[in-house]
Write a protein that holds these residues in place. Structure first.
Motif, mmCIF file in Angstrom:
data_model
loop_
_atom_site.group_PDB
_atom_site.id
_atom_site.type_symbol
_atom_site.label_atom_id
_atom_site.label_comp_id
_atom_site.label_asym_id
_atom_site.label_seq_id
_atom_site.Cartn_x
_atom_site.Cartn_y
_atom_site.Cartn_z
ATOM 1 N N THR A 202 67.549 -31.773 16.528
ATOM 2 C CA THR A 202 66.590 -31.198 17.456
ATOM 3 C C THR A 202 65.176 -31.500 16.993
ATOM 4 O O THR A 202 64.978 -32.211 16.004
ATOM 5 C CB THR A 202 66.828 -29.669 17.580
ATOM 6 N N ASP A 203 64.210 -30.972 17.687
ATOM 7 C CA ASP A 203 62.810 -31.012 17.289
ATOM 8 C C ASP A 203 62.300 -29.572 17.288
ATOM 9 O O ASP A 203 62.830 -28.718 18.000
ATOM 10 C CB ASP A 203 61.974 -31.842 18.279
ATOM 11 N N GLY A 204 61.276 -29.303 16.508
ATOM 12 C CA GLY A 204 60.653 -27.987 16.529
ATOM 13 C C GLY A 204 61.471 -26.896 15.867
ATOM 14 O O GLY A 204 61.609 -25.793 16.403
ATOM 15 N N VAL A 205 62.013 -27.175 14.703
ATOM 16 C CA VAL A 205 62.880 -26.220 14.005
ATOM 17 C C VAL A 205 62.156 -24.901 13.719
ATOM 18 O O VAL A 205 62.753 -23.829 13.829
ATOM 19 C CB VAL A 205 63.459 -26.849 12.721
ATOM 20 N N HIS B 188 63.767 -24.811 5.923
ATOM 21 C CA HIS B 188 63.606 -25.470 4.626
ATOM 22 C C HIS B 188 63.608 -26.982 4.829
ATOM 23 O O HIS B 188 64.146 -27.483 5.813
ATOM 24 C CB HIS B 188 64.740 -25.071 3.664
ATOM 25 N N GLU B 189 62.973 -27.679 3.909
ATOM 26 C CA GLU B 189 62.960 -29.139 3.936
ATOM 27 C C GLU B 189 63.938 -29.656 2.901
ATOM 28 O O GLU B 189 64.135 -29.038 1.858
ATOM 29 C CB GLU B 189 61.539 -29.663 3.695
ATOM 30 N N ASN C 109 64.829 -35.771 3.856
ATOM 31 C CA ASN C 109 63.736 -35.884 4.819
ATOM 32 C C ASN C 109 64.030 -35.229 6.167
ATOM 33 O O ASN C 109 63.725 -35.793 7.221
ATOM 34 C CB ASN C 109 63.330 -37.353 4.989
ATOM 35 N N THR C 110 64.623 -34.042 6.115
ATOM 36 C CA THR C 110 64.810 -33.251 7.330
ATOM 37 C C THR C 110 64.273 -31.846 7.097
ATOM 38 O O THR C 110 64.094 -31.404 5.966
ATOM 39 C CB THR C 110 66.296 -33.146 7.733
ATOM 40 N N ARG C 111 64.013 -31.150 8.195
ATOM 41 C CA ARG C 111 63.693 -29.725 8.179
ATOM 42 C C ARG C 111 64.839 -29.048 8.907
ATOM 43 O O ARG C 111 65.183 -29.439 10.025
ATOM 44 C CB ARG C 111 62.365 -29.460 8.875
ATOM 45 N N GLU C 112 65.429 -28.010 8.285
ATOM 46 C CA GLU C 112 66.654 -27.422 8.820
ATOM 47 C C GLU C 112 66.633 -25.900 8.760
ATOM 48 O O GLU C 112 65.888 -25.305 7.973
ATOM 49 C CB GLU C 112 67.870 -27.897 8.018
ATOM 50 N N GLY D 95 68.602 -29.229 12.760
ATOM 51 C CA GLY D 95 67.712 -30.001 11.926
ATOM 52 C C GLY D 95 66.904 -31.036 12.676
ATOM 53 O O GLY D 95 67.315 -31.507 13.732
ATOM 54 N N GLU D 96 65.761 -31.329 12.107
ATOM 55 C CA GLU D 96 64.880 -32.370 12.676
ATOM 56 C C GLU D 96 64.479 -33.330 11.570
ATOM 57 O O GLU D 96 64.360 -32.945 10.407
ATOM 58 C CB GLU D 96 63.645 -31.751 13.314
ATOM 59 N N GLN D 97 64.299 -34.580 11.937
ATOM 60 C CA GLN D 97 63.814 -35.601 11.006
ATOM 61 C C GLN D 97 62.336 -35.363 10.754
ATOM 62 O O GLN D 97 61.593 -35.055 11.678
ATOM 63 C CB GLN D 97 64.048 -36.990 11.610
ATOM 64 N N LEU D 98 61.917 -35.488 9.505
ATOM 65 C CA LEU D 98 60.486 -35.348 9.185
ATOM 66 C C LEU D 98 59.792 -36.677 9.279
ATOM 67 O O LEU D 98 60.390 -37.724 9.223
ATOM 68 C CB LEU D 98 60.323 -34.773 7.779
#
Length: 122
Positions: A75-78, A97-98, A102-105, A119-122
């Motif tokens: 997704t985007d905008g975690v 958390h990152e 290289n993701t934020r989840e 999660g989203e890719q950073l």
């Protein structure tokens, strides 16, 4: 061979509860509901299935203990999603958390205990 999609299936011992969780708590929609024992849940362009069973999914404890997942939802905008989930009283198993990859989840459990990562890719 050409694969055009993958449809995961989660087990539930309470179809109505699972449908309520995914629609009311997460904002997904019901794609289909077949004779109250099989349902499709849609989120954007993706669909996964729920199957009514008599016993709790035996993988739930293993997955939670090993920090694995049943579904990983890209997704985007975690950060905003985490706030929306908190507002809907969905407990975060693991807050924003990152990761080293290289993701934020965030991590949540559904009504049955399945582990879901968003999660989203950073």
């Amino acid at each position: 061979m050409a694969i055009t999609g993958i449809v995961p299936q989660l087990r539930t011992t309470n179809m109505a509860s699972s449908i309520r969780f995914y629609t009311e708590k997460l904002g997904f929609s019901v794609e289909f509901n077949y004779q109250d024992f099989y349902a499709g849940i849609r989120v954007g362009e993706q669909v996964f299935h729920l199957k009514l069973v008599d016993e709790k999914d035996p993988s739930i404890t293993y997955v939670a203990d090993g920090e694995h997942f049943h579904l990983y939802l890209k997704t985007d905008g975690v950060v905003a999603i985490a706030a929306q989930l908190r507002a809907r009283d969905v407990p975060l198993v693991k807050d924003v958390h990152e990761t080293a990859w290289n993701t934020r989840e965030i991590v949540i459990h559904d009504d049955q205990g399945h582990t879901l990562y968003l999660g989203e890719q950073l």
